[in-house]
Scaffold this motif. Structure first.
Motif, PDB file in Angstrom:
ATOM      1  N   ARG A   1       0.825  -1.208   0.000  1.00  0.00           N
ATOM      2  CA  ARG A   1       0.000   0.000   0.000  1.00  0.00           C
ATOM      3  C   ARG A   1       0.859   1.258   0.000  1.00  0.00           C
ATOM      4  O   ARG A   1       0.456   2.290  -0.516  1.00  0.00           O
ATOM      5  CB  ARG A   1      -0.923   0.003   1.216  1.00  0.00           C
ATOM      6  CG  ARG A   1      -1.874  -1.181   1.292  1.00  0.00           C
ATOM      7  CD  ARG A   1      -2.887  -1.204   0.163  1.00  0.00           C
ATOM      8  NE  ARG A   1      -3.766  -0.078   0.200  1.00  0.00           N
ATOM      9  CZ  ARG A   1      -4.973  -0.067   0.735  1.00  0.00           C
ATOM     10  NH1 ARG A   1      -5.467  -1.152   1.265  1.00  0.00           N
ATOM     11  NH2 ARG A   1      -5.695   1.021   0.719  1.00  0.00           N
ATOM     12  N   GLN A   2       2.038   1.153   0.594  1.00  0.00           N
ATOM     13  CA  GLN A   2       2.945   2.292   0.650  1.00  0.00           C
ATOM     14  C   GLN A   2       4.335   1.758   0.925  1.00  0.00           C
ATOM     15  O   GLN A   2       4.510   0.873   1.753  1.00  0.00           O
ATOM     16  CB  GLN A   2       2.526   3.265   1.759  1.00  0.00           C
ATOM     17  CG  GLN A   2       3.458   4.403   2.016  1.00  0.00           C
ATOM     18  CD  GLN A   2       3.557   5.404   0.874  1.00  0.00           C
ATOM     19  OE1 GLN A   2       2.809   5.343  -0.090  1.00  0.00           O
ATOM     20  NE2 GLN A   2       4.490   6.318   0.965  1.00  0.00           N
ATOM     21  N   HIS A   3       5.318   2.268   0.214  1.00  0.00           N
ATOM     22  CA  HIS A   3       6.719   1.869   0.430  1.00  0.00           C
ATOM     23  C   HIS A   3       7.581   3.107   0.258  1.00  0.00           C
ATOM     24  O   HIS A   3       7.584   3.726  -0.807  1.00  0.00           O
ATOM     25  CB  HIS A   3       7.134   0.790  -0.573  1.00  0.00           C
ATOM     26  CG  HIS A   3       8.582   0.456  -0.503  1.00  0.00           C
ATOM     27  ND1 HIS A   3       9.121  -0.271   0.527  1.00  0.00           N
ATOM     28  CD2 HIS A   3       9.608   0.769  -1.326  1.00  0.00           C
ATOM     29  CE1 HIS A   3      10.417  -0.404   0.324  1.00  0.00           C
ATOM     30  NE2 HIS A   3      10.734   0.224  -0.788  1.00  0.00           N
ATOM     31  N   VAL A   4       8.298   3.465   1.309  1.00  0.00           N
ATOM     32  CA  VAL A   4       9.172   4.629   1.272  1.00  0.00           C
ATOM     33  C   VAL A   4      10.474   4.260   1.952  1.00  0.00           C
ATOM     34  O   VAL A   4      10.470   3.593   2.987  1.00  0.00           O
ATOM     35  CB  VAL A   4       8.536   5.835   2.016  1.00  0.00           C
ATOM     36  CG1 VAL A   4       9.476   7.018   2.032  1.00  0.00           C
ATOM     37  CG2 VAL A   4       7.211   6.205   1.404  1.00  0.00           C
ATOM     38  N   VAL A   5      11.580   4.652   1.346  1.00  0.00           N
ATOM     39  CA  VAL A   5      12.890   4.479   1.969  1.00  0.00           C
ATOM     40  C   VAL A   5      13.603   5.820   1.924  1.00  0.00           C
ATOM     41  O   VAL A   5      13.252   6.700   1.133  1.00  0.00           O
ATOM     42  CB  VAL A   5      13.734   3.399   1.256  1.00  0.00           C
ATOM     43  CG1 VAL A   5      13.079   2.034   1.375  1.00  0.00           C
ATOM     44  CG2 VAL A   5      13.998   3.750  -0.192  1.00  0.00           C
ATOM     45  N   THR A   6      14.620   5.949   2.755  1.00  0.00           N
ATOM     46  CA  THR A   6      15.399   7.181   2.752  1.00  0.00           C
ATOM     47  C   THR A   6      16.205   7.264   1.460  1.00  0.00           C
ATOM     48  O   THR A   6      16.424   6.263   0.768  1.00  0.00           O
ATOM     49  CB  THR A   6      16.370   7.223   3.945  1.00  0.00           C
ATOM     50  OG1 THR A   6      17.325   6.173   3.787  1.00  0.00           O
ATOM     51  CG2 THR A   6      15.628   7.097   5.267  1.00  0.00           C
ATOM     52  N   ALA A   7      16.681   8.441   1.158  1.00  0.00           N
ATOM     53  CA  ALA A   7      17.509   8.639  -0.031  1.00  0.00           C
ATOM     54  C   ALA A   7      18.778   7.781   0.052  1.00  0.00           C
ATOM     55  O   ALA A   7      19.225   7.227  -0.946  1.00  0.00           O
ATOM     56  CB  ALA A   7      17.867  10.110  -0.194  1.00  0.00           C
ATOM     57  N   ALA A   8      19.341   7.647   1.240  1.00  0.00           N
ATOM     58  CA  ALA A   8      20.556   6.842   1.403  1.00  0.00           C
ATOM     59  C   ALA A   8      20.300   5.379   1.058  1.00  0.00           C
ATOM     60  O   ALA A   8      21.126   4.743   0.405  1.00  0.00           O
ATOM     61  CB  ALA A   8      21.072   6.962   2.835  1.00  0.00           C
ATOM     62  N   VAL A   9      19.170   4.853   1.480  1.00  0.00           N
ATOM     63  CA  VAL A   9      18.841   3.459   1.150  1.00  0.00           C
ATOM     64  C   VAL A   9      18.590   3.322  -0.341  1.00  0.00           C
ATOM     65  O   VAL A   9      19.073   2.400  -0.981  1.00  0.00           O
ATOM     66  CB  VAL A   9      17.626   2.968   1.973  1.00  0.00           C
ATOM     67  CG1 VAL A   9      17.121   1.621   1.485  1.00  0.00           C
ATOM     68  CG2 VAL A   9      17.986   2.903   3.455  1.00  0.00           C
ATOM     69  N   GLN A  10      17.865   4.251  -0.920  1.00  0.00           N
ATOM     70  CA  GLN A  10      17.608   4.192  -2.354  1.00  0.00           C
ATOM     71  C   GLN A  10      18.898   4.283  -3.148  1.00  0.00           C
ATOM     72  O   GLN A  10      19.090   3.547  -4.127  1.00  0.00           O
ATOM     73  CB  GLN A  10      16.643   5.307  -2.794  1.00  0.00           C
ATOM     74  CG  GLN A  10      16.190   5.172  -4.227  1.00  0.00           C
ATOM     75  CD  GLN A  10      15.410   3.886  -4.460  1.00  0.00           C
ATOM     76  OE1 GLN A  10      14.474   3.574  -3.735  1.00  0.00           O
ATOM     77  NE2 GLN A  10      15.803   3.125  -5.466  1.00  0.00           N
ATOM     78  N   ASP A  11      19.805   5.142  -2.722  1.00  0.00           N
ATOM     79  CA  ASP A  11      21.101   5.255  -3.405  1.00  0.00           C
ATOM     80  C   ASP A  11      21.875   3.943  -3.316  1.00  0.00           C
ATOM     81  O   ASP A  11      22.516   3.534  -4.284  1.00  0.00           O
ATOM     82  CB  ASP A  11      21.930   6.397  -2.805  1.00  0.00           C
ATOM     83  CG  ASP A  11      21.378   7.768  -3.145  1.00  0.00           C
ATOM     84  OD1 ASP A  11      20.508   7.867  -4.046  1.00  0.00           O
ATOM     85  OD2 ASP A  11      21.793   8.748  -2.487  1.00  0.00           O
ATOM     86  N   ALA A  12      21.818   3.285  -2.174  1.00  0.00           N
ATOM     87  CA  ALA A  12      22.522   2.005  -2.009  1.00  0.00           C
ATOM     88  C   ALA A  12      21.913   0.939  -2.915  1.00  0.00           C
ATOM     89  O   ALA A  12      22.641   0.137  -3.503  1.00  0.00           O
ATOM     90  CB  ALA A  12      22.461   1.561  -0.546  1.00  0.00           C
ATOM     91  N   ILE A  13      20.613   0.942  -3.060  1.00  0.00           N
ATOM     92  CA  ILE A  13      19.955  -0.017  -3.938  1.00  0.00           C
ATOM     93  C   ILE A  13      20.323   0.252  -5.391  1.00  0.00           C
ATOM     94  O   ILE A  13      20.570  -0.662  -6.165  1.00  0.00           O
ATOM     95  CB  ILE A  13      18.418   0.036  -3.748  1.00  0.00           C
ATOM     96  CG1 ILE A  13      18.041  -0.581  -2.390  1.00  0.00           C
ATOM     97  CG2 ILE A  13      17.690  -0.688  -4.888  1.00  0.00           C
ATOM     98  CD1 ILE A  13      16.590  -0.395  -2.021  1.00  0.00           C
ATOM     99  N   ASP A  14      20.402   1.540  -5.757  1.00  0.00           N
ATOM    100  CA  ASP A  14      20.690   1.914  -7.141  1.00  0.00           C
ATOM    101  C   ASP A  14      22.133   1.629  -7.559  1.00  0.00           C
ATOM    102  O   ASP A  14      22.424   1.516  -8.743  1.00  0.00           O
ATOM    103  CB  ASP A  14      20.371   3.395  -7.373  1.00  0.00           C
ATOM    104  CG  ASP A  14      18.879   3.657  -7.342  1.00  0.00           C
ATOM    105  OD1 ASP A  14      18.087   2.709  -7.486  1.00  0.00           O
ATOM    106  OD2 ASP A  14      18.502   4.829  -7.149  1.00  0.00           O
ATOM    107  N   ASP A  15      23.035   1.530  -6.587  1.00  0.00           N
ATOM    108  CA  ASP A  15      24.452   1.264  -6.914  1.00  0.00           C
ATOM    109  C   ASP A  15      24.669  -0.119  -7.449  1.00  0.00           C
ATOM    110  O   ASP A  15      24.043  -1.044  -7.246  1.00  0.00           O
ATOM    111  CB  ASP A  15      25.338   1.479  -5.684  1.00  0.00           C
ATOM    112  CG  ASP A  15      25.531   2.972  -5.423  1.00  0.00           C
ATOM    113  OD1 ASP A  15      25.257   3.787  -6.319  1.00  0.00           O
ATOM    114  OD2 ASP A  15      25.940   3.315  -4.297  1.00  0.00           O
TER     115      ASP A  15
END
Length: 117
Positions: free
Chosen positions: A103-117
């Motif tokens: 229903r909703q999924h939010v992560v911090t920018a730091a977590v998103q950056d780590a996933i994107d690497d």
């Protein structure tokens, strides 16, 4: 990179609670090997929860996984082979897995950056 966030419920076969405990201890005892298997699967997060409802035990898998990863069933890693053996001994194949709806999924920018690497 697109990620898939999932929470799926699986029913444990009756009388297999002790084997489930053994399975979870096996995963905890081999945490470094578990981490090695996550990379090829593009698995960023994997968490296992348990619940008992009306004397029926369920396991829930929460995961955040990138696209294009290897499937655990095709892995030749010794840990994945043991993991799948526990799975066959514990998870009820007559009960279809139930995917819960995100229903909703939010992560911090730091977590998103780590996933994107």
């Amino acid at each position: 990179m697109a990620v898939r966030v999932e929470l799926t419920r699986f029913r444990v076969l009756p009388g297999r609670g002790g084997v489930v405990e053994e399975w979870m201890a096996f995963l905890r005892d081999h945490e470094q090997a578990v981490r090695q298997t996550l990379g090829p699967e593009h698995m960023h997060v994997e968490t296992i929860f348990s619940e008992t409802v009306d004397s029926v035990e369920y396991l829930y898998w929460y995961s955040v996984q990138g696209e294009g990863g290897d499937d655990v069933t095709s892995s030749g890693h010794w840990l994945d082979r043991a993991h799948l053996d526990y799975w066959r001994r514990c998870i009820d194949p007559s009960f279809p897995p139930e995917d819960l709806t995100v229903r909703q999924h939010v992560v911090t920018a730091a977590v998103q950056d780590a996933i994107d690497d």
